[in-house]
Scaffold this active site. Structure first.
Site, PDB file in Angstrom:
ATOM      1  N   HIS C  80      13.853  -0.653 -12.553  1.00 20.39           N
ATOM      2  CA  HIS C  80      13.271  -1.977 -12.753  1.00 20.39           C
ATOM      3  C   HIS C  80      12.294  -2.279 -11.619  1.00 20.39           C
ATOM      4  O   HIS C  80      11.156  -2.678 -11.852  1.00 20.39           O
ATOM      5  CB  HIS C  80      14.363  -3.048 -12.810  1.00 20.39           C
ATOM      6  CG  HIS C  80      13.856  -4.461 -12.685  1.00 20.39           C
ATOM      7  ND1 HIS C  80      13.139  -5.085 -13.680  1.00 20.39           N
ATOM      8  CD2 HIS C  80      13.937  -5.355 -11.669  1.00 20.39           C
ATOM      9  CE1 HIS C  80      12.809  -6.303 -13.278  1.00 20.39           C
ATOM     10  NE2 HIS C  80      13.270  -6.487 -12.054  1.00 20.39           N
ATOM     11  N   ASP C 109     -21.466  -1.850 -13.627  1.00 21.48           N
ATOM     12  CA  ASP C 109     -20.186  -1.165 -13.801  1.00 21.48           C
ATOM     13  C   ASP C 109     -19.612  -0.894 -12.422  1.00 21.48           C
ATOM     14  O   ASP C 109     -20.169  -1.349 -11.416  1.00 21.48           O
ATOM     15  CB  ASP C 109     -20.362   0.152 -14.580  1.00 21.48           C
ATOM     16  CG  ASP C 109     -19.100   0.518 -15.358  1.00 21.48           C
ATOM     17  OD1 ASP C 109     -18.037   0.606 -14.726  1.00 21.48           O
ATOM     18  OD2 ASP C 109     -19.180   0.696 -16.586  1.00 21.48           O
ATOM     19  N   TRP C 145      14.499   0.871  -5.204  1.00 25.50           N
ATOM     20  CA  TRP C 145      13.105   1.332  -5.195  1.00 25.50           C
ATOM     21  C   TRP C 145      12.662   1.789  -3.817  1.00 25.50           C
ATOM     22  O   TRP C 145      11.638   2.428  -3.669  1.00 25.50           O
ATOM     23  CB  TRP C 145      12.167   0.232  -5.712  1.00 25.50           C
ATOM     24  CG  TRP C 145      11.784  -0.789  -4.700  1.00 25.50           C
ATOM     25  CD1 TRP C 145      12.583  -1.766  -4.196  1.00 25.50           C
ATOM     26  CD2 TRP C 145      10.516  -0.932  -4.058  1.00 25.50           C
ATOM     27  NE1 TRP C 145      11.885  -2.507  -3.276  1.00 25.50           N
ATOM     28  CE2 TRP C 145      10.614  -2.022  -3.174  1.00 25.50           C
ATOM     29  CE3 TRP C 145       9.291  -0.254  -4.144  1.00 25.50           C
ATOM     30  CZ2 TRP C 145       9.553  -2.442  -2.378  1.00 25.50           C
ATOM     31  CZ3 TRP C 145       8.246  -0.680  -3.352  1.00 25.50           C
ATOM     32  CH2 TRP C 145       8.378  -1.761  -2.471  1.00 25.50           C
ATOM     33  N   SER C 172      -3.787   7.783  -7.633  1.00 22.32           N
ATOM     34  CA  SER C 172      -4.495   6.865  -8.522  1.00 22.32           C
ATOM     35  C   SER C 172      -4.930   5.608  -7.771  1.00 22.32           C
ATOM     36  O   SER C 172      -6.076   5.162  -7.876  1.00 22.32           O
ATOM     37  CB  SER C 172      -3.570   6.510  -9.691  1.00 22.32           C
ATOM     38  OG  SER C 172      -3.946   5.294 -10.270  1.00 22.32           O
ATOM     39  N   SER C 173      -4.004   5.052  -6.994  1.00 23.19           N
ATOM     40  CA  SER C 173      -4.327   3.815  -6.273  1.00 23.19           C
ATOM     41  C   SER C 173      -5.418   4.042  -5.240  1.00 23.19           C
ATOM     42  O   SER C 173      -6.292   3.193  -5.052  1.00 23.19           O
ATOM     43  CB  SER C 173      -3.092   3.282  -5.549  1.00 23.19           C
ATOM     44  OG  SER C 173      -2.192   2.744  -6.451  1.00 23.19           O
ATOM     45  N   HIS C 256       5.513  -3.236   3.465  1.00 25.77           N
ATOM     46  CA  HIS C 256       5.136  -4.628   3.646  1.00 25.77           C
ATOM     47  C   HIS C 256       3.697  -4.907   3.241  1.00 25.77           C
ATOM     48  O   HIS C 256       3.444  -5.829   2.475  1.00 25.77           O
ATOM     49  CB  HIS C 256       5.475  -5.198   5.017  1.00 25.77           C
ATOM     50  CG  HIS C 256       5.547  -6.686   4.884  1.00 25.77           C
ATOM     51  ND1 HIS C 256       6.645  -7.331   4.381  1.00 25.77           N
ATOM     52  CD2 HIS C 256       4.607  -7.637   5.019  1.00 25.77           C
ATOM     53  CE1 HIS C 256       6.382  -8.615   4.247  1.00 25.77           C
ATOM     54  NE2 HIS C 256       5.146  -8.831   4.633  1.00 25.77           N
ATOM     55  N   GLU C 258       2.284  -3.413   1.040  1.00 27.15           N
ATOM     56  CA  GLU C 258       2.359  -3.321  -0.412  1.00 27.15           C
ATOM     57  C   GLU C 258       2.652  -4.684  -1.048  1.00 27.15           C
ATOM     58  O   GLU C 258       2.061  -5.030  -2.077  1.00 27.15           O
ATOM     59  CB  GLU C 258       3.433  -2.300  -0.808  1.00 27.15           C
ATOM     60  CG  GLU C 258       3.844  -2.321  -2.273  1.00 27.15           C
ATOM     61  CD  GLU C 258       2.779  -1.810  -3.220  1.00 27.15           C
ATOM     62  OE1 GLU C 258       1.850  -1.126  -2.738  1.00 27.15           O
ATOM     63  OE2 GLU C 258       2.858  -2.096  -4.419  1.00 27.15           O
ATOM     64  N   TYR C 260       1.782  -7.505   0.045  1.00 24.58           N
ATOM     65  CA  TYR C 260       0.547  -8.291   0.084  1.00 24.58           C
ATOM     66  C   TYR C 260      -0.500  -7.727  -0.860  1.00 24.58           C
ATOM     67  O   TYR C 260      -1.344  -8.461  -1.374  1.00 24.58           O
ATOM     68  CB  TYR C 260       0.019  -8.402   1.520  1.00 24.58           C
ATOM     69  CG  TYR C 260       0.956  -9.220   2.372  1.00 24.58           C
ATOM     70  CD1 TYR C 260       1.453 -10.418   1.881  1.00 24.58           C
ATOM     71  CD2 TYR C 260       1.367  -8.796   3.605  1.00 24.58           C
ATOM     72  CE1 TYR C 260       2.346 -11.161   2.615  1.00 24.58           C
ATOM     73  CE2 TYR C 260       2.267  -9.538   4.350  1.00 24.58           C
ATOM     74  CZ  TYR C 260       2.751 -10.721   3.844  1.00 24.58           C
ATOM     75  OH  TYR C 260       3.641 -11.458   4.569  1.00 24.58           O
ATOM     76  N   SER C 271      -7.499 -18.915  -6.587  1.00 20.86           N
ATOM     77  CA  SER C 271      -8.666 -19.505  -5.935  1.00 20.86           C
ATOM     78  C   SER C 271      -9.857 -19.622  -6.881  1.00 20.86           C
ATOM     79  O   SER C 271     -10.829 -20.309  -6.571  1.00 20.86           O
ATOM     80  CB  SER C 271      -9.078 -18.660  -4.724  1.00 20.86           C
ATOM     81  OG  SER C 271      -8.013 -18.569  -3.823  1.00 20.86           O
ATOM     82  N   HIS C 305      10.877  -6.464   9.760  1.00 20.83           N
ATOM     83  CA  HIS C 305      11.750  -7.547   9.288  1.00 20.83           C
ATOM     84  C   HIS C 305      12.531  -7.147   8.044  1.00 20.83           C
ATOM     85  O   HIS C 305      13.414  -7.884   7.616  1.00 20.83           O
ATOM     86  CB  HIS C 305      10.972  -8.853   9.067  1.00 20.83           C
ATOM     87  CG  HIS C 305      10.014  -8.847   7.931  1.00 20.83           C
ATOM     88  ND1 HIS C 305       8.743  -9.335   8.014  1.00 20.83           N
ATOM     89  CD2 HIS C 305      10.130  -8.410   6.658  1.00 20.83           C
ATOM     90  CE1 HIS C 305       8.139  -9.203   6.864  1.00 20.83           C
ATOM     91  NE2 HIS C 305       8.953  -8.657   6.024  1.00 20.83           N
ATOM     92  N   HIS C 306      12.220  -5.994   7.473  1.00 19.50           N
ATOM     93  CA  HIS C 306      13.051  -5.495   6.376  1.00 19.50           C
ATOM     94  C   HIS C 306      14.260  -4.741   6.920  1.00 19.50           C
ATOM     95  O   HIS C 306      15.065  -4.240   6.148  1.00 19.50           O
ATOM     96  CB  HIS C 306      12.241  -4.554   5.484  1.00 19.50           C
ATOM     97  CG  HIS C 306      11.092  -5.229   4.806  1.00 19.50           C
ATOM     98  ND1 HIS C 306      11.194  -5.789   3.561  1.00 19.50           N
ATOM     99  CD2 HIS C 306       9.831  -5.465   5.215  1.00 19.50           C
ATOM    100  CE1 HIS C 306      10.030  -6.328   3.226  1.00 19.50           C
ATOM    101  NE2 HIS C 306       9.193  -6.142   4.223  1.00 19.50           N
ATOM    102  N   THR C 331      -1.003 -18.192   5.643  1.00 22.10           N
ATOM    103  CA  THR C 331      -0.552 -18.521   4.294  1.00 22.10           C
ATOM    104  C   THR C 331      -0.564 -20.032   4.109  1.00 22.10           C
ATOM    105  O   THR C 331      -0.977 -20.541   3.052  1.00 22.10           O
ATOM    106  CB  THR C 331       0.868 -17.970   4.052  1.00 22.10           C
ATOM    107  OG1 THR C 331       0.921 -16.644   4.556  1.00 22.10           O
ATOM    108  CG2 THR C 331       1.195 -17.950   2.588  1.00 22.10           C
ATOM    109  N   LYS C 334      -3.971 -21.282   3.404  1.00 21.65           N
ATOM    110  CA  LYS C 334      -4.383 -21.106   2.010  1.00 21.65           C
ATOM    111  C   LYS C 334      -3.826 -22.226   1.139  1.00 21.65           C
ATOM    112  O   LYS C 334      -4.549 -22.816   0.328  1.00 21.65           O
ATOM    113  CB  LYS C 334      -3.914 -19.741   1.481  1.00 21.65           C
ATOM    114  CG  LYS C 334      -4.537 -18.584   2.237  1.00 21.65           C
ATOM    115  CD  LYS C 334      -4.416 -17.282   1.474  1.00 21.65           C
ATOM    116  CE  LYS C 334      -5.460 -17.211   0.417  1.00 21.65           C
ATOM    117  NZ  LYS C 334      -6.580 -16.355   0.715  1.00 21.65           N
ATOM    118  N   ARG C 453      23.384  -7.748  -3.050  1.00 20.20           N
ATOM    119  CA  ARG C 453      22.569  -7.357  -4.192  1.00 20.20           C
ATOM    120  C   ARG C 453      22.951  -5.945  -4.616  1.00 20.20           C
ATOM    121  O   ARG C 453      23.705  -5.263  -3.944  1.00 20.20           O
ATOM    122  CB  ARG C 453      21.091  -7.421  -3.817  1.00 20.20           C
ATOM    123  CG  ARG C 453      20.699  -6.426  -2.751  1.00 20.20           C
ATOM    124  CD  ARG C 453      19.371  -6.766  -2.117  1.00 20.20           C
ATOM    125  NE  ARG C 453      18.259  -6.226  -2.878  1.00 20.20           N
ATOM    126  CZ  ARG C 453      17.108  -5.827  -2.335  1.00 20.20           C
ATOM    127  NH1 ARG C 453      16.923  -5.879  -1.030  1.00 20.20           N
ATOM    128  NH2 ARG C 453      16.126  -5.375  -3.075  1.00 20.20           N
TER     129      ARG C 453
END
Lengths: 288, 413, 529
Positions: C80, C109, C145, C172-173, C256, C258, C260, C271, C305-306, C331, C334, C453
């Protein structure tokens, strides 16, 4: 937009991306099967995938070279290639950064931690000095190894790669001044130096395995040593392959003094591989 | 539902007092959210459970303090948003002031003010971090080893070592498609056979590690949540203020039975604790035999095969012992007697173990479908050979034969 | 931006020919086709990932095991996450980028149309590898994951399938990002200076940089997992001097940024939407750009922090706590800017605006729980609890997905030339908002109460909130079926859309192009003043 009428060149529909994806799919399946010793499917899939990949590379790059030679690429396309090559090299730098980071982490954090007071509870006799095969493997005579001296072949290899950086620049001057012979000889010398470098690497690996008992399985030292040098060697191989293509193009009379980004891209790549080697030489061989 | 922390909290510039002032208000607010909480015996807890240690209490206060600041900011900011939503509607005839789209002064203000608020938040947090990290001068040290799937506790000063695993019978859990045959007890999934017992008012230092994969020793009411990392010792500490039972669970996914790996800590008054130690010595004393002594390192990668190597029974059995402890003992127990609560069969005297090698190997590789016995085909040939040989020649089992790596290799096909 | 008409483009329509049949999609080099494929692929993957999440929530409806074996539950939970992050959200945002970046900067293009197509066509092989891993011996991986060793190292053959899928997705990315960076830097229309670009383009430019920087690091990390599994290396094995924690450091150095990568394009979409429906330019455009860049830069120094519970030294914990808290500043800027954009505006509340406001409100809640989790001691007691699950679903679902829905409704008229049904869109918004909060708000309470979890079964004290959460999840999913039906009906028989459907929209795709946007646009670049 197939009828191209000047301006930025946008490619018409192409089969190559799909061919490339097919190749990757086959190679992935082959890799999974081969690594799990499911025979003989794995190697067949890998070989088929690789063959399709080579077909794709020839076809796709062939088409790009053809478009370039037909003058379809204007100045703006050239700028696009420059941006993209720079960022591609940056992504490669980050790929290496992961492995350099692993070496840094092991030397500065994990190995000293394994030898600290608290970890006496687990590894009471571990002497956490670099180089090491780790607290458990170190206790097994089968894992005793010696390290490679920096001032033998590695130093020679450093010299080779640095010289190759010079020869490719010399070749570039030849291209800029329209001296085709200098261009071709310079490129040829660069390739030769690259191939000698690779030969030395192979010799060094054999020496490590047979004389030093230094293997990929020699704990964290062997892991980082072979991962970093092996990944670099793979990049040198790619670089040499690209140089050979460029040499062939030069011999066919491609490139002009004004327009030769294909040459420059490979030269950038070659310098990048060169710089990575300097980092390797210092942290993998020298500062043991 | 919300209980006020009233235990030895570090008072960081009146933070605890502020928190306590606001607490009744918070309580009302949460009650409003969970207005239906009075229904039946349903438990609609909305906050961190009552802390039992000074650190947990600091965490409790810190959380509330941060939450209150956040709620205030949230109300102000979204007050402004909802004001705009109702005031500046086109349908109400609002005209857009297209020149109002730039103001360096405002930008600076709303950059600097949050920054100051963050500093106000960071100061008490920093103090708590440093307190949590201070594991010096413990009164008692317990080594905690995570296993798939249970815990081992080793009391170094008292010479005790024992396993602690789920005590809830599987008949309360059920199986997919098969309802549980027994009603779930009050402590469903939170009860263990042998809890960790600690004295009240003493600083207990935990040396946490693991024998296989990552685990997390997590008891929220004690303010401890620390990964057990195989091959590394990481420490943490707590000092329980009041006698009682404190519950937690493994916090880091560790495979199949991650959800069935509870932790129970029983805090006793010093006299009761001393009595417990005395009693426990009878059951859990660390044997003086060097092979099971506390200083035997868990073998993370225990044994390696070399082509053409001639194995001896002794070698395989010796390697098998630590592999057994790492992979099998959590259910089948170190003495091979099994654990009826988990329906783990006794291996001592088991016809499968001392019978034909092929059937024993088959179960080791594939597991027993429908039970908790998983296949261990992830272990290498030589590791499986070792553990199999160990089981065939330990406790009352004396087959005198050995399973070779080649046997396993053949069985894998 | 000049509000000229699009007569020039109508004149071009005679060569608006496009290839037909399957080969159009297989061989295409058209950014709109590729964008469409990305969007549809993302939708398909979201359905798969959503199905897995319903499996999870169904099992968690009651204590005890009813539906899934624990190991299957773990696989569902893991896939998931992987599928939603790499298969759904990221491709959908790349789809938006493909459709919109060329139109918004006035380019015909993407810079490398063939490579663009390859970036897309790498996704299906990777998706097949991931999906097929459910059916190999041992089932799909169970490690979550994050792929932490040593649990991941224990995986069966599915482990290798996952690693190679991640390699392919990474390639790909990287190619997609290089394409976007090059397009934005090199193909802008004359006069479209960097500081005139729509904010969506800006956020994607910064996102693309992040991707180029971190995807290779992930590739390196999984390569080391692979060699640890098969070639006897000891990167993550203490016996050989390695450290499982090292994987976490490398993974989160990718991980991390990722998150963002996932949220910045969402910021970009919001925006675009808020100014359009406020009929007023975005407040503090320049500070929005700087805030986005600051968030991106900060994302490289907060990964620890993870990992507050791995036992890093106090100095490490404090550094990562302070750095993480700092992210609240840009943040916050924004959020304040978005609200200031609405201030003294002339607001209307069509469906896209509702989604943007929902985003603003609930994403900020996710931001605040993020701030709570940034506080190391609080994080230690909440780490790996349902509080974290609630937190990141507020940012990933109410954040990224709400922005996606808003963006789909906002650009649907431009993409298809048809209007969606406004009442149906609004119903979908409220349906999703209620379903979402019903599902995830109670999870805060579960986490605070100490429910870990990634468990298939739980203690009785967690039963009530779990049941509410599961009911919410099915309600939420039903709303998405309604969404698909709504859009399908609009595609088949919606009212024709206006060229400039939204009064306040000011980017080039609205001001210079008809609806639907022709197959080829801006072959002659517009000149902006």
């Amino acid at each position: 937009m197939s009828a191209h009428t000047g301006g930025y060149y946008f490619a018409p529909p192409s089969k190559w991306p799909l061919v490339g994806s097919t190749a990757l799919f086959f190679m992935a399946i082959g890799g999974v099967l081969a690594m799990n010793s499911i025979q003989p499917g794995g190697w067949i899939f890998l070989a088929v995938g690789f063959a399709i990949l080579v077909y794709m590379l020839f076809g796709w790059f062939g088409q790009v070279i053809d478009e370039s030679e037909r003058g379809l690429y204007d100045k703006q396309v050239d700028v696009s290639f420059r941006w993209s090559m720079s960022w591609f090299i940056f992504s490669e730098v980050m790929f290496f950064a992961a492995f350099f980071g692993a070496l840094f982490y092991a030397r500065v954090y994990s190995v000293p931690w394994l030898g600290d007071m608290d970890n006496r509870v687990l590894w009471d006799a571990y002497n956490a000095a670099w180089p090491t095969a780790g607290p458990y493997f170190d206790t097994n005579p089968a894992y005793q190894f010696s390290t490679m001296s920096a001032w033998g072949i590695p130093a020679l290899n450093t010299l080779l790669l640095l010289s190759s950086g010079a020869t490719i620049t010399w070749a570039h001057w030849g291209l800029l001044q329209g001296k085709r012979n200098q261009l071709i000889i310079g490129l040829f010398l660069t390739i030769l130096l690259g191939v000698i470098f690779l030969g030395f690497q192979v010799y060094e690996y054999i020496h490590a395995y047979s004389d030093l008992n230094l293997k990929l399985t020699s704990g964290i030292f062997g892991s980082t040593f072979f991962m970093l040098t092996g990944f670099h060697g793979f990049h040198v191989t790619l670089g040499v392959t690209m140089l050979i293509v460029i040499l062939a193009r030069c011999m066919k009379g491609h490139f002009t003094a004004e327009r030769h980004f294909g040459f420059e891209a490979v030269a950038w790549y070659w310098h990048f591989v060169d710089v990575v080697w300097l980092g390797l030489f210092v942290v993998v061989y020298w500062l043991v | 539902m919300i209980s006020k922390s009233n235990i030895g909290s570090a008072n960081t510039f009146g933070l605890a007092r502020l928190v306590r002032l606001v607490n009744p208000v918070m309580r009302l607010g949460f009650l409003a959210i969970a207005g239906f909480a009075t229904l039946a015996h349903a438990s609609y807890d909305v906050n961190i459970p009552p802390p039992a240690t000074g650190i947990a209490s600091e965490i409790y206060d810190l959380h509330l303090y941060i939450l209150i600041i956040c709620v205030i900011i949230f109300v102000l900011v979204f007050g402004a948003m909802f004001y705009s939503v109702f005031k500046f509607r086109k349908s109400q005839g609002a005209k857009a002031d297209v020149n109002f789209h730039e103001s360096t002064l405002i930008e600076i203000i709303w950059t600097v003010i949050p920054f100051i608020i963050l500093i106000v938040m960071a100061i008490p947090a920093t103090k708590t971090v440093l307190a949590m990290k201070d594991t010096s001068n413990p009164d008692l040290t317990i080594k905690v080893v995570g296993y798939q799937w249970g815990w081992q506790y080793e009391y170094q000063q008292d010479g005790l070592s024992f396993y602690s695993s789920l005590a809830t019978p599987w008949s309360q859990v059920g199986q997919p498609g098969v309802p549980a045959s027994e009603p779930k007890g009050q402590n469903y999934l939170l009860e263990v056979d042998n809890p960790m017992v600690v004295p009240v008012g003493k600083k207990v230092r935990l040396l946490i590690t693991s024998n296989d994969v990552l685990h997390g020793w997590y008891v929220p009411t004690l303010g401890v949540n620390q990964y057990g990392i195989p091959g590394f010792i990481k420490d943490s500490w707590f000092k329980v203020e009041k006698a009682g039972t404190y519950k937690g669970q493994c916090s880091q996914i560790c495979g199949k039975l991650h959800g069935y790996m509870p932790i129970t800590v029983v805090a006793k008054d010093p006299a009761d604790y001393a009595a417990w130690v005395k009693e426990a010595k009878g059951k859990f004393a660390i044997k003086s035999d060097a092979s099971v002594a506390a200083d035997t390192p868990p073998k993370v990668a225990a044994i390696v095969d070399e082509p053409g190597k001639k194995w001896t029974l002794g070698e395989l059995k010796q390697a098998g012992e630590s592999l057994y402890a790492a992979n099998c003992a959590a259910c089948h127990q170190a003495d091979g007697k099994g654990n009826p609560a988990m329906k783990a069969k006794a291996l001592d005297g088991s016809p499968v173990v001392i019978g034909a090698k092929s059937s024993q190997i088959a179960i080791l590789l594939k597991g027993r479908p429908g039970t908790l016995m998983a296949g261990f085909d992830r272990l290498s040939d030589v590791e499986l050979a070792a553990v199999s040989t160990y089981a065939r020649n330990s406790w009352g089992n004396k087959t005198g034969d050995m399973v070779l790596p080649a046997d396993i290799k053949a069985a894998r096909k | 931006m000049t509000a000229t008409t699009h007569t020039a483009d109508h004149a071009d329509e005679h060569h608006d020919h496009k290839p037909y049949g399957l080969s159009r999609w297989l061989f295409t080099t058209n950014h709109k086709d590729i964008g469409t494929m990305y969007l549809l692929f993302g939708l398909l993957m979201a359905i798969v990932g959503g199905f897995l999440s319903l499996g999870i929530r169904a099992e968690l409806f009651m204590p005890g095991l009813q539906i899934l074996q624990p190991e299957t539950f773990n696989s569902f939970m893991t896939l998931h996450g992987l599928i939603m992050v790499f298969g759904a959200v990221m491709p959908v945002f790349v789809g938006f980028a493909n459709w919109l970046i060329p139109m918004q900067i006035g380019a015909a293009d993407m810079a490398f149309p063939r490579m663009n197509n390859w970036s897309f066509w790498m996704l299906p092989p990777a998706a097949i590898l991931l999906a097929a891993s459910f059916f190999v011996e041992g089932g799909a991986i169970q490690s979550g994951w994050t792929l932490y060793p040593p649990l991941f190292t224990q995986s069966g053959i599915a482990g290798d399938m996952t690693i190679l899928a991640v390699h392919i997705l990474g390639a790909s990315s990287i190619m997609g990002s290089i394409n976007i960076v090059t397009t934005v830097l090199n193909l802008r229309a004359p006069g479209m200076t960097l500081m005139k670009m729509p904010l969506f383009v800006w956020t994607w430019l910064i996102t693309a940089y992040l991707l180029i920087a971190v995807m290779p690091v992930l590739a390196g990390a999984v390569t080391m997992l692979l060699t640890d599994r098969h070639f006897g290396t000891s990167f993550f094995n203490a016996a050989g001097g390695g450290d499982p924690t090292m994987f976490m450091h490398i993974f989160w150095f990718f991980g991390h940024p990722e998150v963002y990568i996932i949220i910045l394009p969402a910021f970009g979409i919001v925006s675009q939407i808020i100014p359009a429906f406020s009929r007023k330019p975005l407040f503090g455009y320049a500070s929005m750009v700087y805030a986005t860049a600051s968030i991106a830069i900060l994302s490289f120094i907060v990964w620890g922090h993870h990992m507050f519970t791995v036992g890093m030294p106090a100095a490490g914990q404090l550094f990562f706590m302070y750095a993480t808290m700092l992210i609240a500043v840009p943040t916050g800027v924004k959020v304040f800017n978005w609200i200031a954009t609405m201030w003294r505006g002339s607001l209307t509340f069509e469906t896209p605006m509702l989604w943007a406001l929902g985003f603003l409100f609930m994403f900020t809640m996710g931001g605040f729980t993020g701030l709570v989790l940034a506080i190391t001691p609080v994080d230690i007691t909440l780490h790996n609890s349902y509080y974290v699950v609630a937190h990141f679903h507020y940012t990933m679902v109410a954040g990224a997905s709400f922005a996606i829905f808003g963006g789909v409704y906002y650009w649907w008229p431009k993409w298809t030339g048809k209007m969606y049904n406004e009442s149906a869109g609004k119903l979908h918004f409220w349906w999703t908002t209620i379903g979402f909060n019903l599902t995830f708000f109670p999870q805060h309470f579960l986490g605070l109460a100490g429910m870990p979890r990634r468990i298939p079964d739980y203690a009785l004290q967690f039963a009530e909130w779990n049941m509410i959460s599961s009911i919410g999840a099915f309600f939420l999913a039903a709303g998405q079926i309604f969404f698909m039906i709504t859009l399908y009906m609009s595609y088949k028989s919606g009212q024709p859309a206006k060229d400039k459907q939204w009064e306040g929209a000011d980017s080039l795709e609205w001001t210079h192009l008809p609806s639907p946007a022709p197959y080829h646009t801006f072959e002659v670049q517009p000149v902006l003043k």
